[in-house]
Design an enzyme around this catalytic site. Structure first.
Site, PDB file in Angstrom:
ATOM      1  N   HIS A 186       0.939  -1.053   0.163  1.00 39.48           N
ATOM      2  CA  HIS A 186      -0.124  -0.138   0.058  1.00 39.48           C
ATOM      3  C   HIS A 186       0.960   1.062   0.091  1.00 39.48           C
ATOM      4  O   HIS A 186       1.474   1.489   1.084  1.00 39.48           O
ATOM      5  CB  HIS A 186      -0.794   0.140   1.278  1.00 39.48           C
ATOM      6  CG  HIS A 186      -1.893  -0.721   1.281  1.00 39.48           C
ATOM      7  ND1 HIS A 186      -3.171  -0.710   2.122  1.00 39.48           N
ATOM      8  CD2 HIS A 186      -2.269  -1.970   0.556  1.00 39.48           C
ATOM      9  CE1 HIS A 186      -3.804  -1.642   1.860  1.00 39.48           C
ATOM     10  NE2 HIS A 186      -3.268  -2.377   1.038  1.00 39.48           N
ATOM     11  N   ARG A 231      -0.370  -0.771  -4.478  1.00 42.90           N
ATOM     12  CA  ARG A 231      -1.664  -0.045  -4.810  1.00 42.90           C
ATOM     13  C   ARG A 231      -1.482   1.307  -4.382  1.00 42.90           C
ATOM     14  O   ARG A 231      -0.743   1.590  -3.304  1.00 42.90           O
ATOM     15  CB  ARG A 231      -2.657  -0.535  -3.524  1.00 42.90           C
ATOM     16  CG  ARG A 231      -3.944   0.002  -3.442  1.00 42.90           C
ATOM     17  CD  ARG A 231      -4.696  -0.583  -2.518  1.00 42.90           C
ATOM     18  NE  ARG A 231      -4.718   0.516  -1.159  1.00 42.90           N
ATOM     19  CZ  ARG A 231      -5.741   0.677  -0.120  1.00 42.90           C
ATOM     20  NH1 ARG A 231      -6.716  -0.278  -0.464  1.00 42.90           N
ATOM     21  NH2 ARG A 231      -5.522   1.258   0.795  1.00 42.90           N
ATOM     22  N   TYR A 237     -10.155   8.315   1.860  1.00 39.77           N
ATOM     23  CA  TYR A 237      -9.728   7.005   2.345  1.00 39.77           C
ATOM     24  C   TYR A 237      -8.437   6.464   1.753  1.00 39.77           C
ATOM     25  O   TYR A 237      -8.082   7.015   0.919  1.00 39.77           O
ATOM     26  CB  TYR A 237     -10.763   5.961   1.562  1.00 39.77           C
ATOM     27  CG  TYR A 237     -10.283   4.433   1.748  1.00 39.77           C
ATOM     28  CD1 TYR A 237     -10.261   3.839   2.675  1.00 39.77           C
ATOM     29  CD2 TYR A 237      -9.460   3.923   0.486  1.00 39.77           C
ATOM     30  CE1 TYR A 237      -9.853   2.584   2.807  1.00 39.77           C
ATOM     31  CE2 TYR A 237      -8.992   2.954   0.669  1.00 39.77           C
ATOM     32  CZ  TYR A 237      -9.014   2.131   1.887  1.00 39.77           C
ATOM     33  OH  TYR A 237      -8.369   0.737   1.927  1.00 39.77           O
ATOM     34  N   ASP A 277      -8.108   1.208  -5.082  1.00 41.87           N
ATOM     35  CA  ASP A 277      -9.261   0.743  -4.186  1.00 41.87           C
ATOM     36  C   ASP A 277     -10.163   1.878  -4.064  1.00 41.87           C
ATOM     37  O   ASP A 277      -9.841   3.017  -3.718  1.00 41.87           O
ATOM     38  CB  ASP A 277      -8.660   0.319  -2.731  1.00 41.87           C
ATOM     39  CG  ASP A 277      -9.794  -0.340  -1.955  1.00 41.87           C
ATOM     40  OD1 ASP A 277     -11.069  -0.319  -2.440  1.00 41.87           O
ATOM     41  OD2 ASP A 277      -9.600  -0.906  -0.973  1.00 41.87           O
ATOM     42  N   HIS A 305     -12.966   1.650  -2.554  1.00 40.53           N
ATOM     43  CA  HIS A 305     -13.823   1.574  -1.197  1.00 40.53           C
ATOM     44  C   HIS A 305     -15.265   1.670  -1.471  1.00 40.53           C
ATOM     45  O   HIS A 305     -15.766   2.575  -0.657  1.00 40.53           O
ATOM     46  CB  HIS A 305     -12.943   2.424  -0.188  1.00 40.53           C
ATOM     47  CG  HIS A 305     -12.552   1.612   0.838  1.00 40.53           C
ATOM     48  ND1 HIS A 305     -13.387   1.643   2.086  1.00 40.53           N
ATOM     49  CD2 HIS A 305     -11.831   0.640   0.945  1.00 40.53           C
ATOM     50  CE1 HIS A 305     -12.993   0.584   2.872  1.00 40.53           C
ATOM     51  NE2 HIS A 305     -12.028   0.211   2.261  1.00 40.53           N
ATOM     52  N   GLU A 364     -10.330  -1.829  -7.478  1.00 37.33           N
ATOM     53  CA  GLU A 364     -11.174  -2.591  -6.464  1.00 37.33           C
ATOM     54  C   GLU A 364     -12.250  -1.919  -5.913  1.00 37.33           C
ATOM     55  O   GLU A 364     -12.329  -0.632  -5.743  1.00 37.33           O
ATOM     56  CB  GLU A 364     -10.013  -2.869  -5.353  1.00 37.33           C
ATOM     57  CG  GLU A 364     -10.718  -3.438  -4.286  1.00 37.33           C
ATOM     58  CD  GLU A 364      -9.548  -3.273  -2.854  1.00 37.33           C
ATOM     59  OE1 GLU A 364      -8.204  -3.464  -3.280  1.00 37.33           O
ATOM     60  OE2 GLU A 364      -9.902  -3.686  -1.944  1.00 37.33           O
ATOM     61  N   GLU A 369     -13.682  -8.327  -0.515  1.00 41.53           N
ATOM     62  CA  GLU A 369     -13.208  -8.452   1.070  1.00 41.53           C
ATOM     63  C   GLU A 369     -14.046  -8.484   1.667  1.00 41.53           C
ATOM     64  O   GLU A 369     -13.804  -8.924   2.782  1.00 41.53           O
ATOM     65  CB  GLU A 369     -12.211  -7.297   0.941  1.00 41.53           C
ATOM     66  CG  GLU A 369     -12.767  -5.976   0.967  1.00 41.53           C
ATOM     67  CD  GLU A 369     -11.913  -4.709   1.194  1.00 41.53           C
ATOM     68  OE1 GLU A 369     -10.926  -4.730   0.737  1.00 41.53           O
ATOM     69  OE2 GLU A 369     -12.135  -3.962   2.048  1.00 41.53           O
ATOM     70  N   ARG A 406     -11.740 -11.294  -4.256  1.00 40.55           N
ATOM     71  CA  ARG A 406     -10.756 -10.934  -3.259  1.00 40.55           C
ATOM     72  C   ARG A 406     -11.248 -11.468  -1.958  1.00 40.55           C
ATOM     73  O   ARG A 406     -10.980 -10.838  -0.811  1.00 40.55           O
ATOM     74  CB  ARG A 406     -10.844  -9.151  -3.134  1.00 40.55           C
ATOM     75  CG  ARG A 406     -10.448  -8.600  -4.220  1.00 40.55           C
ATOM     76  CD  ARG A 406      -9.651  -7.453  -3.679  1.00 40.55           C
ATOM     77  NE  ARG A 406      -9.568  -6.721  -2.736  1.00 40.55           N
ATOM     78  CZ  ARG A 406      -8.566  -6.821  -1.782  1.00 40.55           C
ATOM     79  NH1 ARG A 406      -7.419  -7.452  -1.790  1.00 40.55           N
ATOM     80  NH2 ARG A 406      -8.678  -5.965  -0.669  1.00 40.55           N
ATOM     81  N   ASP A 464      -5.955  -6.117   9.469  1.00 39.31           N
ATOM     82  CA  ASP A 464      -6.950  -6.690  10.457  1.00 39.31           C
ATOM     83  C   ASP A 464      -6.967  -7.999  10.401  1.00 39.31           C
ATOM     84  O   ASP A 464      -7.838  -8.724  10.941  1.00 39.31           O
ATOM     85  CB  ASP A 464      -8.315  -5.986  10.425  1.00 39.31           C
ATOM     86  CG  ASP A 464      -8.672  -5.694   8.865  1.00 39.31           C
ATOM     87  OD1 ASP A 464      -8.148  -4.993   8.110  1.00 39.31           O
ATOM     88  OD2 ASP A 464      -9.649  -6.149   8.771  1.00 39.31           O
ATOM     89  N   GLU A 509      -2.795  -9.400  -1.353  1.00 34.12           N
ATOM     90  CA  GLU A 509      -2.615  -8.275  -0.758  1.00 34.12           C
ATOM     91  C   GLU A 509      -1.778  -8.636   0.663  1.00 34.12           C
ATOM     92  O   GLU A 509      -1.662  -9.323   1.337  1.00 34.12           O
ATOM     93  CB  GLU A 509      -3.903  -7.636  -0.190  1.00 34.12           C
ATOM     94  CG  GLU A 509      -3.848  -6.201   0.519  1.00 34.12           C
ATOM     95  CD  GLU A 509      -5.147  -5.626   0.835  1.00 34.12           C
ATOM     96  OE1 GLU A 509      -6.017  -6.502   0.857  1.00 34.12           O
ATOM     97  OE2 GLU A 509      -5.137  -4.526   1.092  1.00 34.12           O
ATOM     98  N   TRP A 543     -18.344   3.644   3.928  1.00 33.58           N
ATOM     99  CA  TRP A 543     -16.860   3.726   3.964  1.00 33.58           C
ATOM    100  C   TRP A 543     -15.994   2.622   3.129  1.00 33.58           C
ATOM    101  O   TRP A 543     -16.516   1.606   2.709  1.00 33.58           O
ATOM    102  CB  TRP A 543     -16.547   3.534   5.384  1.00 33.58           C
ATOM    103  CG  TRP A 543     -15.279   3.921   5.747  1.00 33.58           C
ATOM    104  CD1 TRP A 543     -14.471   5.130   5.679  1.00 33.58           C
ATOM    105  CD2 TRP A 543     -13.883   2.976   5.891  1.00 33.58           C
ATOM    106  NE1 TRP A 543     -13.376   5.180   5.865  1.00 33.58           N
ATOM    107  CE2 TRP A 543     -12.977   3.782   5.893  1.00 33.58           C
ATOM    108  CE3 TRP A 543     -13.813   1.595   5.759  1.00 33.58           C
ATOM    109  CZ2 TRP A 543     -11.692   3.368   6.143  1.00 33.58           C
ATOM    110  CZ3 TRP A 543     -12.669   1.027   6.164  1.00 33.58           C
ATOM    111  CH2 TRP A 543     -11.393   2.028   6.213  1.00 33.58           C
TER     112      TRP A 543
END
Ligand code: GCO
Ligand code: MG
EC number: 4.2.1.8
Length: 402
Positions: free
Chosen positions: A122, A147, A159, A210, A212, A236, A262, A283, A316, A339, A402
């Protein structure tokens, strides 16, 4: 052979993690990840009160039957809490089986399809110049795929903008902080970032972005079209996917490759997207989508339609998920990319593991099992700290995705 005990370990070495440890009557134990960012205790309660009591006495070798028992048998199916609890059990059982077989997990799954797994990192910045610099830093570290996210002038905490260079962590406040969004401003700015990235570094590296879930299907199609000259590896989560049909509009208007999944829990979330060839990369990952047992089903369906995997790997997802994902990636025939958002040194110390980064790739180890353990004494030194992902609002105050 029987499951004798199972316990849930909650710790926060830099961020919160929920880990399941299953012990058998033959001394072998297995580890699973059950972390659900910002909703950790919901999964803890689900495991402790509803899953573990049923597991005691079961034969841990019957991985498939236990999966069906927890999914089909519970009557209440799917959802992030249930599927993470099932995933944690499933990871721990595969760990046990592979340890008993004396094999690294990839061998039990069918053996290596590749020697190493290409990962993307990232690169974030508060504006285009900072992101361009951050991408250069990743290239210097050997990454082949990066990314790129940038702050957008006029958008509060857009974001993907981290505070540190290497360890971006979105769950950062005891209550959700409020960030902003304005699509028009992003559409004006993001393509300029990719223009500058390609002008600076050329076309040898893979670049990803991304969205998001911020764009409507029409806006996402517009973004995809504007990004075509820069040849992205993928765009993404360009639009929310509750309505899988929404991707038809995007797909009809752009050849920018699309990735999503995701936040999917099961094969049903992805079925229409895959069967209608509306995406290029799926993903889902081991912890989010019911463990190794269910991820195999998703990957096999995707393979029929030449959709490749691109598993979620944010911070996470604990090193336990990363270990499982790398064994899965090493085996799965239709692998695309993985990722890799680096964990902090504290996290890595609590979860000793045998995977390693080399030349833009991760390489899984040869230890029997999935190769990740938990140091419980060290984990106990990092008690749980409430931490939430931010929320997003438009300039007029409207809640946004989000
Ligand atoms: C990604 C993600 C993450 C998520 C995070 C939520 O592509 O890595 O979008 O940064 O926001 O995993 O918990
Ligand atoms: Mg994402």
């Amino acid at each position: 052979m029987k499951i004798e005990t199972a316990k849930v370990i909650v710790c926060s070495p830099g961020r919160n993690f929920v880990t399941l440890k299953i012990h058998t009557d033959q001394g072998v134990y297995g580890i699973g990840d059950a972390t659900l960012n910002g909703r950790e205790h919901a999964v803890v309660a689900y495991l402790e009160e509803h899953v573990i009591p049923c597991l005691i006495g079961m034969d841990p070798r019957r991985i498939e039957d236990i999966w069906q028992y927890l999914y089909r048998g519970a009557y209440w199916r799917r959802g992030p809490v249930t599927m993470r609890a099932i995933a944690a059990v499933d990871m721990a059982l595969w760990d046990i089986k592979a340890k008993m077989a004396g094999m690294p997990l990839y061998d039990l799954l069918g053996g290596k399809s590749r020697d190493r797994v290409m990962v993307y990192g990232h690169a974030n910045g508060s504006d285009i110049d900072e992101t361009v610099e951050a991408v250069g830093h990743y290239i210097d570290m050997g990454y082949k795929a990066i990314r790129a996210q940038t702050g957008v002038p006029g958008i509060k905490d857009a974001y993907g903008v981290g505070r540190g260079k290497l360890y971006y962590e979105p769950a950062d406040a005891a209550l959700p902080s409020v960030t902003g969004w304005e699509t028009r401003k992003a559409l004006n700015y993001v393509p300029k970032m990719f223009e500058k990235l390609r002008a600076t570094y050329g076309f040898d590296h893979h670049l990803l972005h991304d969205g998001h879930h911020r764009y409507t299907p029409q806006e996402a199609a517009n973004l995809g079209k504007m990004l075509e000259p820069y040849q992205l590896f993928w765009l993404e989560d360009c639009t929310p996917a509750e309505n899988q049909e929404a991707f038809k509009l995007v797909r009809q208007h752009t050849v920018t490759p699309l990735a999503v999944g995701e936040i999917f829990n099961t094969i049903w979330d992805a079925k229409d997207l895959i069967q209608n060839q509306l995406i290029d990369y799926i993903r889902c990952t081991i912890v989010g989508a019911g463990g190794i047992t269910h991820m195999r089903r998703i990957a096999d369906l995707a393979a029929l339609y030449q959709v490749r995997t691109g598993s979620h790997g944010a911070t996470d997802l604990s090193p336990v998920t990363m270990g499982c994902a790398l064994h899965f990636d090493t085996w799965v025939p239709n692998f695309g990319i993985q990722e890799y958002m680096r964990h902090t040194e504290e996290t890595d110390a609590v979860f000793p593991h045998d995977y390693r980064f080399e030349d833009g790739h991760l390489i899984c180890g040869e230890t029997p099992g999935h190769g990740v353990d938990i140091d419980e004494d060290l984990a106990a030194k990092y008690p749980y700290k409430p931490a939430y992902l931010p929320v997003a609002r438009l300039e007029d105050g409207t809640m946004w995705n989000w």
